[in-house]
Design an enzyme around this catalytic site. Structure first.
Site, PDB file in Angstrom:
ATOM      1  N   LYS A  10     -63.116  98.173  -0.125  1.00 39.09           N
ATOM      2  CA  LYS A  10     -63.059  97.891   1.313  1.00 39.09           C
ATOM      3  C   LYS A  10     -62.510  99.060   2.110  1.00 39.09           C
ATOM      4  O   LYS A  10     -63.058  99.410   3.148  1.00 39.09           O
ATOM      5  CB  LYS A  10     -62.196  96.667   1.565  1.00 39.09           C
ATOM      6  CG  LYS A  10     -62.868  95.432   1.056  1.00 39.09           C
ATOM      7  CD  LYS A  10     -61.926  94.261   1.039  1.00 39.09           C
ATOM      8  CE  LYS A  10     -62.639  93.080   0.482  1.00 39.09           C
ATOM      9  NZ  LYS A  10     -62.822  92.013   1.456  1.00 39.09           N
ATOM     10  N   GLU A  33     -56.292  94.614  10.409  1.00 36.64           N
ATOM     11  CA  GLU A  33     -57.364  94.720  11.404  1.00 36.64           C
ATOM     12  C   GLU A  33     -57.020  93.858  12.618  1.00 36.64           C
ATOM     13  O   GLU A  33     -56.283  92.877  12.497  1.00 36.64           O
ATOM     14  CB  GLU A  33     -58.697  94.188  10.833  1.00 36.64           C
ATOM     15  CG  GLU A  33     -59.364  95.083   9.820  1.00 36.64           C
ATOM     16  CD  GLU A  33     -60.657  94.472   9.281  1.00 36.64           C
ATOM     17  OE1 GLU A  33     -60.982  93.319   9.619  1.00 36.64           O
ATOM     18  OE2 GLU A  33     -61.343  95.169   8.521  1.00 36.64           O
ATOM     19  N   HIS A  55     -64.751  80.058   3.256  1.00 33.33           N
ATOM     20  CA  HIS A  55     -65.253  81.380   2.838  1.00 33.33           C
ATOM     21  C   HIS A  55     -66.394  81.314   1.839  1.00 33.33           C
ATOM     22  O   HIS A  55     -66.765  82.324   1.251  1.00 33.33           O
ATOM     23  CB  HIS A  55     -64.126  82.262   2.294  1.00 33.33           C
ATOM     24  CG  HIS A  55     -63.027  82.465   3.289  1.00 33.33           C
ATOM     25  ND1 HIS A  55     -63.232  83.100   4.482  1.00 33.33           N
ATOM     26  CD2 HIS A  55     -61.727  82.087   3.284  1.00 33.33           C
ATOM     27  CE1 HIS A  55     -62.107  83.122   5.176  1.00 33.33           C
ATOM     28  NE2 HIS A  55     -61.177  82.513   4.472  1.00 33.33           N
ATOM     29  N   ARG A 110     -75.094  94.569  -4.363  1.00 35.24           N
ATOM     30  CA  ARG A 110     -75.882  93.761  -5.293  1.00 35.24           C
ATOM     31  C   ARG A 110     -76.965  93.011  -4.525  1.00 35.24           C
ATOM     32  O   ARG A 110     -76.965  93.011  -3.287  1.00 35.24           O
ATOM     33  CB  ARG A 110     -74.963  92.717  -5.943  1.00 35.24           C
ATOM     34  CG  ARG A 110     -74.329  91.817  -4.891  1.00 35.24           C
ATOM     35  CD  ARG A 110     -73.723  90.543  -5.414  1.00 35.24           C
ATOM     36  NE  ARG A 110     -73.394  89.648  -4.334  1.00 35.24           N
ATOM     37  CZ  ARG A 110     -72.291  89.691  -3.606  1.00 35.24           C
ATOM     38  NH1 ARG A 110     -71.381  90.598  -3.843  1.00 35.24           N
ATOM     39  NH2 ARG A 110     -72.100  88.823  -2.621  1.00 35.24           N
TER      40      ARG A 110
HETATM   41  C1  MV4 Z   1     -62.219  88.773   9.802  1.00 34.17           C
HETATM   42  C2  MV4 Z   1     -62.292  87.727  10.742  1.00 34.17           C
HETATM   43  C3  MV4 Z   1     -61.911  88.006  12.026  1.00 34.17           C
HETATM   44  N1  MV4 Z   1     -61.448  89.257  12.359  1.00 34.17           N
HETATM   45  N2  MV4 Z   1     -61.774  89.982  10.176  1.00 34.17           N
HETATM   46  C4  MV4 Z   1     -63.173  86.236   5.907  1.00 34.17           C
HETATM   47  C5  MV4 Z   1     -63.572  86.692   4.540  1.00 34.17           C
HETATM   48  C6  MV4 Z   1     -63.695  88.151   4.616  1.00 34.17           C
HETATM   49  N3  MV4 Z   1     -64.883  88.596   3.949  1.00 34.17           N
HETATM   50  C7  MV4 Z   1     -63.696  88.502   6.052  1.00 34.17           C
HETATM   51  N4  MV4 Z   1     -63.307  87.337   6.779  1.00 34.17           N
HETATM   52  C8  MV4 Z   1     -63.007  87.407   8.105  1.00 34.17           C
HETATM   53  N5  MV4 Z   1     -62.580  88.606   8.523  1.00 34.17           N
HETATM   54  C9  MV4 Z   1     -61.402  90.196  11.417  1.00 34.17           C
HETATM   55  N6  MV4 Z   1     -60.932  91.409  11.754  1.00 34.17           N
HETATM   56  C10 MV4 Z   1     -62.762  86.488  10.314  1.00 34.17           C
HETATM   57  C11 MV4 Z   1     -63.107  86.319   8.987  1.00 34.17           C
HETATM   58  C12 MV4 Z   1     -63.533  84.995   8.622  1.00 34.17           C
HETATM   59  C13 MV4 Z   1     -64.813  84.769   8.170  1.00 34.17           C
HETATM   60  C14 MV4 Z   1     -65.725  85.794   8.024  1.00 34.17           C
HETATM   61  C15 MV4 Z   1     -66.993  85.556   7.568  1.00 34.17           C
HETATM   62  C16 MV4 Z   1     -67.365  84.263   7.259  1.00 34.17           C
HETATM   63  C17 MV4 Z   1     -66.481  83.215   7.384  1.00 34.17           C
HETATM   64  C18 MV4 Z   1     -65.189  83.458   7.836  1.00 34.17           C
HETATM   65  C19 MV4 Z   1     -64.301  82.394   7.974  1.00 34.17           C
HETATM   66  C20 MV4 Z   1     -63.043  82.641   8.406  1.00 34.17           C
HETATM   67  C21 MV4 Z   1     -62.652  83.940   8.725  1.00 34.17           C
END
Ligand code: MV4
Length: 512
Positions: free
Chosen positions: A116, A200, A235, A292
């Site tokens: 990441k 972030e 998630h 992938r």
């Molecule tokens: C975030 C976000 C809001 N702001 N980053 C959740 C898992 C990870 N892959 C990234 N995620 C998130 N990152 C910032 N700066 C909100 C999420 C997030 C989310 C992202 C994608 C799909 C579902 C989610 C559910 C909750 C929070």
């Protein structure tokens, strides 16, 4: 072209890859654990070899066993599918050392773009927008406070080694910062053996939109449009679609070009996915790259009329991409549901066991990528996804209608499935209007208890429903009275999958 490909996976994706091999005239080799002796991927491949006990740590995750079978069976390539070893650079390296082609990116590209923080560095250098915050792990409490103040609340702490929301905490005020730091760090240390965190700006109600890219070994790289993956539960993606309901041709081009720029900068080849968060004004920010093939690749296949697995194989064999960016034309709309053996009445708890009867949907615009059959027992040992139901329509409304029709045709007995969840989601005006964001499903499930579920929106007439039911009943009678207490699902013996599921129910309780 390859003569023989080893499929280092199981379930629906192993079946999907075996089918691509057959379509190309390439022999396929399955591997299977003790729990998968009777699995569909074993039956559909040309050859199959056992690789050990049910736990994946002792079978599907053991690189030496995969390479050993590939050598023994004289395979010239290995397809890793998704999950298991798919993003493990050690498998790519082991293949290289054994003179076998790994169908995926190089180990080096996987390491650079799969990390990441390393990927955030590459994105910054390539001028691909990232969420404001740090590029490197935070070292001290003073650094944490000053960066959080500089970024502005709310912020989110994320594990460097993270995934699936583990080791992630949103923080709304300065007073919560230290506690969130301790929680996230110990959770990350526990889950990944690495407690390092970065920070972030926390985006409110963003969408998760990802770009499919494809790069060959001749310097060509294209993007195949986007997938909207905002409908997730804790998630885990539940529904994916292409195109995104909010996309415009201009934003698609800019996101696609950003994805290609990033992948190029990391020396990426083969199929990959660049994830973005997109805000209400359609500003997009690079999140991470998946090195992938993804579960949801079929929605891209349906709207591009391409076969991504065949293209992966052709790229790995050294062929140039058979088309250019201008040849990529998106047509219609596709929506995918991930069908799981889980119990919607019991907090979506895994519900493995014997499938007594199965009647699957078909008809116009319907595709089912599954890895199961009636009489087969869904093992306890792995992710209980049965398969994916995909509907294509000339527009989004037609895709939704066809998906609703197909969901009503799906009938499985002996196990619980999450089919009713999709009926409920598809019936909401939020989904129908495309008003979804990353927390939408968690909010929906919190706000509308199960009793409020609408009745199935059946497109079958009452006599048709009666006929379907009668056919199922007659099949059950012929098969002899089935035991209702199928052995695996209800036994009191230890079940790793259920234990993991239970732990996740605790771990993944949304914090806000
Ligand atoms: C975030 C976000 C809001 N702001 N980053 C959740 C898992 C990870 N892959 C990234 N995620 C998130 N990152 C910032 N700066 C909100 C999420 C997030 C989310 C992202 C994608 C799909 C579902 C989610 C559910 C909750 C929070």
């Amino acid at each position: 072209m390859f003569r023989k490909i080893l499929i280092a996976n199981r379930g629906e994706i192993a079946v999907r890859i075996a089918r691509a091999c057959r379509d190309m005239g390439v022999r396929s080799v399955a591997v299977y654990s003790d729990a998968d002796r009777a699995s569909l991927h074993v039956r559909l491949a040309d050859e199959a070899y056992p690789i050990g006990p049910a736990p994946s740590r002792e079978s599907y995750l053991v690189i030496e066993k995969i390479i050993g079978v590939a050598r023994y069976a004289d395979c010239d390539a290995v397809h890793p599918g998704y999950g298991f070893l798919a993003e493990n650079p050690a498998l790519a390296r082991a293949c290289l050392a054994a003179g076998i082609t790994f169908i995926g990116p190089t180990a080096g590209a996987m390491e650079k773009l799969g990390s990441k923080t390393a990927a955030r560095h590459i994105a910054r250098e390539a001028n691909v927008p990232t969420v404001p915050g740090t590029l490197d792990p935070i070292e001290t409490a003073e650094e944490l406070l000053s960066i959080a103040r500089h970024t502005g609340f709310p912020v989110v702490l994320k594990a460097v080694a993270g995934g699936g929301g583990k080791g992630m905490r949103s923080v709304y005020t300065e007073s919560e910062l230290a506690g969130a730091w301790r929680d996230a760090s110990s959770e990350a240390l526990n889950a990944f053996g690495d407690g390092r965190l970065y920070l972030e700006k926390y985006l409110l109600k963003p969408r998760h939109i990802e770009i499919q890219v494809l790069g060959d070994h001749h310097g060509h790289m294209v993007y195949l449009g986007e997938r909207e993956c905002s409908v997730q539960r804790r998630h885990q993606k539940v529904i994916e679609e292409a195109p995104s309901p909010i996309m415009t041709p201009d934003v698609r081009r800019r996101m696609g070009e950003a994805a290609v720029k990033l992948a190029r900068a990391g020396g990426y080849t083969n199929a990959g996915t660049v994830e973005f968060l997109v805000d209400a004004d359609r500003n997009f920010y690079f999140l991470e790259m998946n090195t992938r093939l993804q579960v949801e690749h079929p929605v891209t296949e349906m709207v591009t009329s391409m076969d991504l697995v065949k293209l992966q194989i052709r790229i790995a064999a050294g062929e140039p991409l058979p088309f250019t960016q201008d040849d990529v034309i998106l047509r219609g709309h596709a929506i995918e549901c991930r069908i799981y053996a889980e119990d919607p009445g019991n907090n979506f708890f895994p519900s493995p066991g014997k499938i007594l009867n199965l009647r699957v949907p078909s008809g116009p615009g319907i595709r089912l990528d599954d890895g199961v059959y009636a009489g087969w027992t869904v093992p306890n040992d792995y992710d209980p996804m049965l398969g994916k139901l995909i509907a294509w329509g000339s527009d989004r409304a037609e895709a939704i209608a066809r998906l609703q029709r197909a969901l009503d045709e799906y009938f499985a007995s002996g196990i619980k499935t999450n089919i009713s969840l999709f009926r409920r989601i598809l019936a909401t005006s939020d989904f129908q209007d495309g008003n979804i964001y990353t927390r939408w499903l968690d909010d929906f499930l919190r706000d509308s208890p199960l009793q409020d579920a609408p009745p199935p929106t059946s497109t079958l007439s009452p006599p048709e429903r009666a006929a379907l039911f009668a056919a199922a009943l007659s099949h059950l009678t012929k098969a002899g009275a089935p035991e209702t207490n199928h052995s695996t699902g209800t036994s009191r013996e230890s079940s790793r999958w259920k234990a993991d599921g239970r732990r996740e129910q605790i771990d993944r309780e949304p914090s806000r």
